[in-house]
Design a protein around this motif. Structure first.
Motif, PDB file in Angstrom:
ATOM      1  N   ARG A 132     -23.051  13.994  59.379  1.00  0.00           N
ATOM      2  CA  ARG A 132     -22.597  14.923  60.375  1.00  0.00           C
ATOM      3  C   ARG A 132     -21.781  16.599  59.773  1.00  0.00           C
ATOM      4  O   ARG A 132     -21.996  17.246  60.900  1.00  0.00           O
ATOM      5  N   ILE A 133     -21.612  16.680  58.270  1.00  0.00           N
ATOM      6  CA  ILE A 133     -21.607  17.842  58.203  1.00  0.00           C
ATOM      7  C   ILE A 133     -22.944  18.912  58.442  1.00  0.00           C
ATOM      8  O   ILE A 133     -22.601  19.585  58.864  1.00  0.00           O
ATOM      9  N   HIS A 184     -35.557   0.808  62.707  1.00  0.00           N
ATOM     10  CA  HIS A 184     -35.589  -0.301  63.746  1.00  0.00           C
ATOM     11  C   HIS A 184     -33.994  -0.435  65.018  1.00  0.00           C
ATOM     12  O   HIS A 184     -34.371  -1.377  65.722  1.00  0.00           O
ATOM     13  N   LEU A 185     -32.902   0.346  64.442  1.00  0.00           N
ATOM     14  CA  LEU A 185     -32.407   1.099  65.334  1.00  0.00           C
ATOM     15  C   LEU A 185     -32.606   1.440  66.440  1.00  0.00           C
ATOM     16  O   LEU A 185     -32.483   2.530  66.259  1.00  0.00           O
ATOM     17  N   PRO A 186     -32.419   0.903  68.242  1.00  0.00           N
ATOM     18  CA  PRO A 186     -32.840   1.856  68.992  1.00  0.00           C
ATOM     19  C   PRO A 186     -31.787   3.507  69.269  1.00  0.00           C
ATOM     20  O   PRO A 186     -32.216   4.148  69.457  1.00  0.00           O
ATOM     21  N   GLU A 187     -30.305   3.092  68.224  1.00  0.00           N
ATOM     22  CA  GLU A 187     -29.695   4.222  68.504  1.00  0.00           C
ATOM     23  C   GLU A 187     -30.129   5.297  67.484  1.00  0.00           C
ATOM     24  O   GLU A 187     -29.853   6.303  67.579  1.00  0.00           O
ATOM     25  N   THR A 188     -30.912   4.910  66.387  1.00  0.00           N
ATOM     26  CA  THR A 188     -31.240   6.315  65.920  1.00  0.00           C
ATOM     27  C   THR A 188     -32.536   6.677  66.662  1.00  0.00           C
ATOM     28  O   THR A 188     -32.197   8.180  66.191  1.00  0.00           O
ATOM     29  N   HIS A 189     -33.412   6.348  67.608  1.00  0.00           N
ATOM     30  CA  HIS A 189     -34.506   7.193  68.263  1.00  0.00           C
ATOM     31  C   HIS A 189     -33.596   7.865  68.992  1.00  0.00           C
ATOM     32  O   HIS A 189     -33.778   8.498  69.416  1.00  0.00           O
ATOM     33  N   GLU A 190     -32.282   7.315  69.902  1.00  0.00           N
ATOM     34  CA  GLU A 190     -32.200   8.174  70.818  1.00  0.00           C
ATOM     35  C   GLU A 190     -31.196   9.442  70.042  1.00  0.00           C
ATOM     36  O   GLU A 190     -30.731  10.651  70.504  1.00  0.00           O
ATOM     37  N   LEU A 191     -30.514   9.395  67.947  1.00  0.00           N
ATOM     38  CA  LEU A 191     -30.384  10.090  67.987  1.00  0.00           C
ATOM     39  C   LEU A 191     -31.309  11.704  67.370  1.00  0.00           C
ATOM     40  O   LEU A 191     -30.992  12.843  68.218  1.00  0.00           O
ATOM     41  N   ASP A 192     -32.004  10.710  67.409  1.00  0.00           N
ATOM     42  CA  ASP A 192     -33.809  12.096  66.982  1.00  0.00           C
ATOM     43  C   ASP A 192     -33.599  12.046  68.698  1.00  0.00           C
ATOM     44  O   ASP A 192     -33.995  14.043  68.973  1.00  0.00           O
ATOM     45  N   ALA A 205     -22.440  17.474  71.617  1.00  0.00           N
ATOM     46  CA  ALA A 205     -23.008  17.557  69.675  1.00  0.00           C
ATOM     47  C   ALA A 205     -21.766  16.008  69.978  1.00  0.00           C
ATOM     48  O   ALA A 205     -21.914  15.640  68.069  1.00  0.00           O
ATOM     49  N   ASP A 206     -21.343  15.302  70.385  1.00  0.00           N
ATOM     50  CA  ASP A 206     -20.101  14.936  70.264  1.00  0.00           C
ATOM     51  C   ASP A 206     -20.510  13.546  69.982  1.00  0.00           C
ATOM     52  O   ASP A 206     -20.651  12.172  70.551  1.00  0.00           O
ATOM     53  N   ASP A 207     -21.912  13.383  71.300  1.00  0.00           N
ATOM     54  CA  ASP A 207     -22.774  12.459  71.422  1.00  0.00           C
ATOM     55  C   ASP A 207     -22.794  11.964  70.148  1.00  0.00           C
ATOM     56  O   ASP A 207     -24.141  10.915  69.489  1.00  0.00           O
ATOM     57  N   ILE A 208     -23.742  12.746  70.051  1.00  0.00           N
ATOM     58  CA  ILE A 208     -24.441  12.786  68.194  1.00  0.00           C
ATOM     59  C   ILE A 208     -23.995  11.704  67.255  1.00  0.00           C
ATOM     60  O   ILE A 208     -23.630  11.159  66.576  1.00  0.00           O
ATOM     61  N   VAL A 209     -22.191  12.823  67.213  1.00  0.00           N
ATOM     62  CA  VAL A 209     -21.452  12.398  66.117  1.00  0.00           C
ATOM     63  C   VAL A 209     -21.202  10.633  66.157  1.00  0.00           C
ATOM     64  O   VAL A 209     -21.119   9.665  65.435  1.00  0.00           O
ATOM     65  N   ALA A 210     -21.211  10.327  67.689  1.00  0.00           N
ATOM     66  CA  ALA A 210     -20.544   9.263  68.456  1.00  0.00           C
ATOM     67  C   ALA A 210     -21.628   7.891  67.435  1.00  0.00           C
ATOM     68  O   ALA A 210     -21.937   6.732  67.193  1.00  0.00           O
ATOM     69  N   LEU A 211     -23.112   8.324  67.917  1.00  0.00           N
ATOM     70  CA  LEU A 211     -24.485   7.734  67.968  1.00  0.00           C
ATOM     71  C   LEU A 211     -24.669   7.295  66.082  1.00  0.00           C
ATOM     72  O   LEU A 211     -25.280   6.516  65.585  1.00  0.00           O
ATOM     73  N   LEU A 212     -24.477   8.653  65.194  1.00  0.00           N
ATOM     74  CA  LEU A 212     -23.954   8.121  64.017  1.00  0.00           C
ATOM     75  C   LEU A 212     -23.006   7.425  62.820  1.00  0.00           C
ATOM     76  O   LEU A 212     -23.249   6.764  62.548  1.00  0.00           O
ATOM     77  N   THR A 213     -22.106   6.899  64.219  1.00  0.00           N
ATOM     78  CA  THR A 213     -21.087   6.130  63.809  1.00  0.00           C
ATOM     79  C   THR A 213     -21.557   5.368  64.379  1.00  0.00           C
ATOM     80  O   THR A 213     -21.361   4.212  63.360  1.00  0.00           O
ATOM     81  N   THR A 214     -21.924   5.063  65.679  1.00  0.00           N
ATOM     82  CA  THR A 214     -22.735   3.421  65.741  1.00  0.00           C
ATOM     83  C   THR A 214     -23.808   3.272  65.073  1.00  0.00           C
ATOM     84  O   THR A 214     -23.222   2.043  64.666  1.00  0.00           O
ATOM     85  N   ILE A 215     -24.566   3.916  64.457  1.00  0.00           N
ATOM     86  CA  ILE A 215     -25.570   3.849  63.326  1.00  0.00           C
ATOM     87  C   ILE A 215     -25.130   3.233  62.348  1.00  0.00           C
ATOM     88  O   ILE A 215     -25.122   2.120  61.264  1.00  0.00           O
ATOM     89  N   GLU A 216     -23.790   4.268  61.581  1.00  0.00           N
ATOM     90  CA  GLU A 216     -23.291   4.107  60.106  1.00  0.00           C
ATOM     91  C   GLU A 216     -22.703   2.573  60.403  1.00  0.00           C
ATOM     92  O   GLU A 216     -22.932   1.268  59.541  1.00  0.00           O
TER      93      GLU A 216
END
Length: 120
Positions: free
Chosen positions: A13-14, A59-67, A103-114
Motif C-alpha cells: 500500500r505504501i 492462484h487468486l484471480p484478484e492478483t491478476h486484476e491487481l496486475d 488507486a482506490d480500486d488497487i487498495v481494495a484489491l490489496l485488501t481482498t487478496i490479504e
C-alpha cells in the motif's frame, strides 16, 4: 505468518501511495523522474507484483486484476504526464480524479487478496 502478511501488504500500500505522490508532484511542476511513473516495471509496486505477488498469490484471480489495474494506472499516469508536458496542465491535473478511482480500486484489491490469504 499473520504479522508478515500484514507487513507485506502494508508495504505494498505504501509503494502504491508513493506512485500517486510522484505523479501528483510531476503534474504540479516538480522535476520528478518519469520512468517509475510511466513504466509499471520500474516502480516499486511493479517489482513487488512481478517478483512476489504473481508467483506467490497468482492462484487468486484478484492478483491478476491487481496486475492489470496497476498497468492501467501507469498508462493513465503517462497520459496525464503527456498532457502536462504539452502545456495542458489543467487537463492533466483534472485527470487525477480518475487516477484516484483506480488507486482506490488497487487498495481494495490489496485488501481482498490479504483477506483471502488470511482465510486459508
Amino acid at each position: 505468518m499473520t504479522d508478515d502478511l500484514k507487513q507485506e501488504f502494508d508495504a505494498a500500500r505504501i509503494r502504491h501511495l508513493l506512485f500517486k505522490s510522484k505523479l501528483r508532484s510531476f503534474l504540479y511542476g516538480s522535476d520528478t523522474a518519469q520512468g517509475p511513473i510511466r513504466d509499471p516495471e520500474q516502480c516499486a509496486m511493479g517489482h513487488w507484483i512481478t517478483e512476489r505477488a504473481l508467483p506467490a498469490y497468482g492462484h487468486l484471480p484478484e492478483t491478476h486484476e491487481l496486475d492489470r489495474l496497476h498497468r492501467l494506472i501507469h498508462t493513465e499516469g503517462g497520459r496525464l504526464m503527456d498532457l502536462h508536458l504539452a502545456g495542458q496542465s489543467d487537463a492533466a491535473t483534472s485527470g487525477l480524479g480518475h487516477i484516484n478511482k483506480l488507486a482506490d480500486d488497487i487498495v481494495a484489491l490489496l485488501t481482498t487478496i490479504e483477506a483471502r490469504l488470511r482465510a486459508k
